[in-house]
Enzyme design. Structure first.
Site, mmCIF file in Angstrom:
data_model
loop_
_atom_site.group_PDB
_atom_site.id
_atom_site.type_symbol
_atom_site.label_atom_id
_atom_site.label_comp_id
_atom_site.label_asym_id
_atom_site.label_seq_id
_atom_site.Cartn_x
_atom_site.Cartn_y
_atom_site.Cartn_z
ATOM 1 N N CYS A 1 0.860 -1.189 0.000
ATOM 2 C CA CYS A 1 0.000 0.000 0.000
ATOM 3 C C CYS A 1 0.892 1.232 0.000
ATOM 4 O O CYS A 1 1.652 1.448 0.947
ATOM 5 C CB CYS A 1 -0.926 -0.003 1.214
ATOM 6 S SG CYS A 1 -2.050 1.413 1.273
ATOM 7 N N CYS B 1 -3.158 7.530 -4.684
ATOM 8 C CA CYS B 1 -2.958 6.080 -4.590
ATOM 9 C C CYS B 1 -1.552 5.684 -5.056
ATOM 10 O O CYS B 1 -1.214 5.804 -6.237
ATOM 11 C CB CYS B 1 -4.010 5.310 -5.378
ATOM 12 S SG CYS B 1 -3.941 3.520 -5.122
#
Length: 333
Positions: free
Chosen positions: A90, A253
């Site tokens: 992530c 992101c």
């Protein structure tokens, strides 16, 4: 009956939440972080759902748990948790975890200004800029990223046929570029994107198989990346990444930006050394760069890096009480 206590530091990376679990994480078995991730999912997934889902979390919540590294070339290991599961990697979570971990003394790099984390997806090298006690920017050099497939089509109720490229940047992403039935994310509300995304994801997963060529444990399409023209003058593109059941990433992101860079590089639109500034749905920016060429099995790949910032918003002590009928959280669909 027991009450389980978790110490957490809350913050956000460029607008997207990060909940760093600083105490209360379970002991995990495994020789590497992929094996520890599997053990967590088998025995302790209630911790993830309890901390990420309502009533203690929300649809956009994501977080991390720190562990000692399983390999000698890393400073710390990180298990990523969010509403959609335990991600192999992530990007926004890494930036937030490193920022809050260093600022609160949970992470002490062996060499100031740089460190490596042991993630389920592999080793991730990091540099950071610190001014006084605050970390102002974190740049992560991500795992090898690559274009997995081009021109995959699926029918989406309410939208029609959508054609996507699928790229890997730590997770698998379906990238939706301008086309007949979708011209720009700016033409649609976040609610519309949230409504279409799970249908598109389900249709693609039913029709095609997505398996990492070197790590078969990493499989399945998890994220949808809707694209559009930037609104910020320094940005090259804008995106809205869908994950979980109802979440749109508020940051640009990190793994999604890595996947996008890999897609563009594979199509000859970026080369080693080129920068790519990615804008989020709320206007925040990540600065991406193609660091090097690479190979993943027999596939051409690139090594991307992503830079961004994070801020701490508070400190939490969270209880998961076995007497609570919602101890393990809930999702309203």
């Amino acid at each position: 009956m027991a009450t389980h206590t978790f110490s957490c530091i809350d913050g956000h990376t460029c607008g997207n939440p990060v909940r760093l679990v600083s105490g209360g994480g379970p002991r995990l078995e495994g020789a590497n972080m992929l094996e520890k991730r599997a053990h967590f999912l088998k025995e302790f997934d209630w911790i993830r759902t309890g901390l990420m889902f309502e009533p203690r979390g929300h649809d956009m919540m994501s977080g991390s748990i720190l562990y000692p590294p399983t390999r000698p070339d890393c400073d710390v290991a990180v298990l990523f948790i969010e509403t959609s599961g335990c991600l192999p990697m992530c990007g926004h979570g890494t930036i937030g975890t490193i920022t809050m971990g260093i600022e609160n003394g949970l992470i002490t790099p062996r060499e100031p200004g740089k460190l490596s984390i042991d993630a389920p997806a592999g080793k991730v090298d990091i540099t950071y800029r610190q001014e006084g006690r605050f970390v102002e920017e974190v740049r992560l050099t991500n795992v090898p990223s690559f274009l997995y497939a081009e021109g995959l089509a699926a029918e989406v109720e309410g939208l029609g046929e959508i054609v996507v490229d699928v790229a890997y940047g730590g997770n698998f992403y379906a990238i939706v570029e301008p086309q007949k039935n979708f011209r720009d994310m700016a033409d649609h509300t976040a609610g519309e994107l949230v409504g279409w995304s799970p249908k598109l994801r389900a249709a693609l997963n039913a029709k095609y198989e997505f398996v990492h060529p070197e790590h078969p444990e990493i499989r399945g399409l998890s994220h949808i990346q809707w694209t559009g023209k930037p609104t910020q003058p320094e940005a090259h593109a804008r995106n809205a990444v869908f994950y979980g059941e109802k979440a749109i990433d508020r940051s640009p992101c990190g793994t999604g930006t890595s996947a996008r860079i890999a897609q563009l590089a594979a199509k000859g639109k970026l080369k080693v050394g080129d920068e790519f500034v990615h804008e989020s749905i709320i206007g925040s920016l990540f600065k991406g760069r193609v660091e090097a060429a690479a190979k993943v099995a027999d596939r051409d790949a690139i090594i991307p890096s992503i830079a961004g910032w994070a801020r701490m918003t508070g400190i939490n002590t969270i209880f998961i009480d076995d007497r609570d009928p919602f101890a393990h959280g809930f999702v309203v669909r």
